[in-house]
Scaffold this motif. Structure first.
Motif, PDB file in Angstrom:
ATOM      1  N   THR A   4     -53.754 -30.842 -48.001  1.00 53.70           N
ATOM      2  CA  THR A   4     -53.861 -31.117 -46.575  1.00 53.70           C
ATOM      3  C   THR A   4     -52.669 -30.532 -45.850  1.00 53.70           C
ATOM      4  OG1 THR A   4     -52.772 -33.251 -46.824  1.00 53.70           O
ATOM      5  CG2 THR A   4     -55.165 -33.212 -47.028  1.00 53.70           C
ATOM      6  N   LYS A   5     -52.637 -30.743 -44.539  1.00 55.25           N
ATOM      7  CA  LYS A   5     -51.560 -30.185 -43.729  1.00 55.25           C
ATOM      8  C   LYS A   5     -50.227 -30.849 -44.045  1.00 55.25           C
ATOM      9  CE  LYS A   5     -54.462 -28.994 -39.763  1.00 55.25           C
ATOM     10  NZ  LYS A   5     -54.671 -29.220 -38.332  1.00 55.25           N
ATOM     11  N   SER A   6     -49.203 -30.207 -43.560  1.00 50.77           N
ATOM     12  CA  SER A   6     -47.870 -30.779 -43.694  1.00 50.77           C
ATOM     13  C   SER A   6     -47.839 -32.170 -43.099  1.00 50.77           C
ATOM     14  CB  SER A   6     -46.854 -29.881 -42.977  1.00 50.77           C
ATOM     15  OG  SER A   6     -45.627 -30.552 -42.823  1.00 50.77           O
ATOM     16  N   ALA A   7     -47.017 -33.021 -43.689  1.00 49.43           N
ATOM     17  CA  ALA A   7     -46.929 -34.392 -43.190  1.00 49.43           C
ATOM     18  C   ALA A   7     -46.491 -34.424 -41.746  1.00 49.43           C
ATOM     19  CB  ALA A   7     -45.957 -35.187 -44.056  1.00 49.43           C
ATOM     20  N   GLY A  19     -43.365 -39.203 -42.595  1.00 52.73           N
ATOM     21  CA  GLY A  19     -44.082 -38.524 -41.526  1.00 52.73           C
ATOM     22  C   GLY A  19     -43.263 -37.477 -40.807  1.00 52.73           C
ATOM     23  N   SER A  20     -41.919 -37.592 -40.810  1.00 50.06           N
ATOM     24  CA  SER A  20     -41.091 -36.643 -40.071  1.00 50.06           C
ATOM     25  C   SER A  20     -40.505 -35.561 -40.962  1.00 50.06           C
ATOM     26  CB  SER A  20     -39.962 -37.394 -39.357  1.00 50.06           C
ATOM     27  OG  SER A  20     -39.156 -38.072 -40.313  1.00 50.06           O
ATOM     28  N   LYS A  21     -40.749 -35.612 -42.248  1.00 51.28           N
ATOM     29  CA  LYS A  21     -40.168 -34.641 -43.168  1.00 51.28           C
ATOM     30  C   LYS A  21     -41.097 -33.450 -43.347  1.00 51.28           C
ATOM     31  CE  LYS A  21     -37.612 -38.026 -45.950  1.00 51.28           C
ATOM     32  NZ  LYS A  21     -37.438 -38.568 -47.318  1.00 51.28           N
ATOM     33  N   PRO A  22     -40.528 -32.250 -43.516  1.00 53.38           N
ATOM     34  CA  PRO A  22     -41.384 -31.098 -43.829  1.00 53.38           C
ATOM     35  C   PRO A  22     -41.940 -31.234 -45.243  1.00 53.38           C
ATOM     36  CG  PRO A  22     -39.076 -30.473 -43.978  1.00 53.38           C
ATOM     37  CD  PRO A  22     -39.104 -31.881 -43.422  1.00 53.38           C
ATOM     38  N   GLY A  23     -43.170 -30.834 -45.410  1.00 56.90           N
ATOM     39  CA  GLY A  23     -43.798 -30.942 -46.724  1.00 56.90           C
ATOM     40  C   GLY A  23     -45.301 -30.807 -46.611  1.00 56.90           C
ATOM     41  N   ALA A  24     -45.988 -31.128 -47.677  1.00 52.70           N
ATOM     42  CA  ALA A  24     -47.445 -31.003 -47.697  1.00 52.70           C
ATOM     43  C   ALA A  24     -48.033 -32.081 -48.584  1.00 52.70           C
ATOM     44  CB  ALA A  24     -47.860 -29.622 -48.192  1.00 52.70           C
ATOM     45  N   ASP A  25     -49.276 -32.453 -48.277  1.00 52.43           N
ATOM     46  CA  ASP A  25     -49.997 -33.457 -49.058  1.00 52.43           C
ATOM     47  C   ASP A  25     -50.968 -32.778 -50.023  1.00 52.43           C
ATOM     48  OD1 ASP A  25     -48.737 -35.421 -47.665  1.00 52.43           O
ATOM     49  OD2 ASP A  25     -50.405 -35.810 -46.293  1.00 52.43           O
ATOM     50  N   ILE A  26     -51.232 -33.448 -51.123  1.00 49.09           N
ATOM     51  CA  ILE A  26     -52.250 -32.988 -52.061  1.00 49.09           C
ATOM     52  C   ILE A  26     -52.902 -34.213 -52.686  1.00 49.09           C
ATOM     53  CG2 ILE A  26     -50.502 -32.736 -53.882  1.00 49.09           C
ATOM     54  CD1 ILE A  26     -52.309 -30.684 -55.209  1.00 49.09           C
ATOM     55  N   LYS A  52     -53.399 -41.781 -49.007  1.00 52.78           N
ATOM     56  CA  LYS A  52     -54.083 -41.672 -50.292  1.00 52.78           C
ATOM     57  C   LYS A  52     -53.893 -40.270 -50.874  1.00 52.78           C
ATOM     58  CE  LYS A  52     -55.688 -45.844 -49.925  1.00 52.78           C
ATOM     59  NZ  LYS A  52     -55.100 -46.931 -50.731  1.00 52.78           N
ATOM     60  N   ALA A  53     -52.652 -39.822 -50.851  1.00 54.01           N
ATOM     61  CA  ALA A  53     -52.348 -38.473 -51.323  1.00 54.01           C
ATOM     62  C   ALA A  53     -50.897 -38.422 -51.774  1.00 54.01           C
ATOM     63  CB  ALA A  53     -52.590 -37.449 -50.219  1.00 54.01           C
ATOM     64  N   TRP A  54     -50.582 -37.396 -52.550  1.00 56.35           N
ATOM     65  CA  TRP A  54     -49.203 -37.141 -52.949  1.00 56.35           C
ATOM     66  C   TRP A  54     -48.529 -36.313 -51.867  1.00 56.35           C
ATOM     67  CZ3 TRP A  54     -46.845 -39.200 -57.166  1.00 56.35           C
ATOM     68  CH2 TRP A  54     -47.670 -39.749 -58.159  1.00 56.35           C
ATOM     69  N   PHE A  55     -47.297 -36.692 -51.551  1.00 49.60           N
ATOM     70  CA  PHE A  55     -46.514 -35.936 -50.576  1.00 49.60           C
ATOM     71  C   PHE A  55     -45.443 -35.146 -51.315  1.00 49.60           C
ATOM     72  CE2 PHE A  55     -42.713 -35.516 -47.890  1.00 49.60           C
ATOM     73  CZ  PHE A  55     -43.257 -34.768 -46.853  1.00 49.60           C
TER      74      PHE A  55
END
Length: 294
Positions: A4-7, A19-26, A52-55
């Motif tokens: 999914t998109k970046s958090a 929610g404010s950190k750069p990253g991505a969900d899977i 319901k995802a890994w960040f």
């Protein structure tokens, strides 16, 4: 597995959930071994109950996740290929048309539309225009084996010697004469059309000859006594339309019809099921044409 998109792009992500950190969900279905592989690859990843995802933190997280997913998929394909090769070793296809290559099965047969249609249905099969053979990955062995009786029967039927034998048997018969007349009629590129139900000019439509493009409707009346054998049901109200084979570009640009044709229709707009094989044929035809261009 889905990424999914970046958090930072989640408008409603709670502050406590990165929610404010750069990253991505899977997210992916739970499997202990997959989770262990994932944690080894991304030790800083954290599970988000809210999403319901890994960040996975980091500005390059999306790219790193994509690389990992590609590796996982490659491993799965390799495992499936190994299983397919083992299945072939246990229960092989013994045929002169099939060769076991280093990386896949290689299939070489005389041309047959049935063979082409059957192999198109085998997952991940591909045509090699340079070697003029079909490549089928080991992982598709079960589907290939299921379809092989029809493939081999069609290939045998289209061997040059078999075709010559059938042609000799037909020579001079009524069937042979009718076949020649039908072939001559088709080469005229004409088709009878109801004068009050004419197809659009310049747009691919389906007829008894397959998908064609009508270039002209002459208004010349059809003589039923002359062509009734070729076009059953033709009447004096029919006029001649002259057609050509559609180009790949025309077929690609054609929007598929969402409704099936009415019963006994003489022409209709193509459905996606009719467009797909026509596009494949047109693509092969254009590839051959460009290959011959110096």
């Amino acid at each position: 597995m889905t990424e999914t998109k970046s958090a930072a792009d989640h408008n409603k992500a709670p502050p406590s959930e990165d929610g404010s950190k750069p990253g991505a969900d899977i997210s992916f279905p739970y499997d202990r071994m997959t989770v262990e592989q994932f944690r080894r690859r991304f030790p800083r990843a954290r599970w988000s109950d809210a999403r319901k995802a890994w960040f996975v933190p980091g500005r390059t997280a999306s790219r790193r996740i994509g690389q990992w997913l590609a590796e996982i998929e490659a491993e799965a394909d390799a495992h499936a290929d190994a299983k397919g090769r083992d299945a072939f070793a246990f229960d092989p296809i013994d045929s002169p048309y099939l060769e076991l290559g280093k990386a896949d099965f290689r299939i070489r047969t005389p041309y047959s539309k049935t063979v082409v249609d059957e192999l198109h249905e085998v997952p991940s099969s591909r045509w090699d225009g340079d070697l003029r053979i079909w490549h089928v990955p080991f992982r598709s062995y079960e589907e290939l084996r299921r379809r092989w009786p029809d493939i081999e029967a069609a290939a045998c039927k289209n061997e040059p010697e078999e075709r010559r034998r059938r042609a000799e048997e037909r020579k001079g018969t009524e069937q042979d004469m009718r076949s020649k007349l039908r072939s001559a009629e088709r080469k005229r590129h004409r088709y009878p059309l109801q004068s009050d139900d004419l197809p659009p000019i310049g747009r691919p439509v389906v007829t008894a000859y397959g998908i064609v493009v009508f270039a002209e409707i002459s208004g010349e009346l059809v003589d039923p006594d002359v062509v009734a054998d070729f076009y059953p049901g033709v009447t004096e109200d029919h006029v001649w339309g002259y057609w050509r084979v559609p180009t790949l570009e025309e077929l690609v640009r054609t929007w598929p019809a969402k409704t099936l044709p009415v019963e006994n229709a003489e022409w209709w707009l193509p459905t996606i099921e009719e467009l797909r094989p026509a596009r494949r044929t047109a693509r092969s035809r254009e590839a051959r044409k460009y290959a011959k261009t110096p």
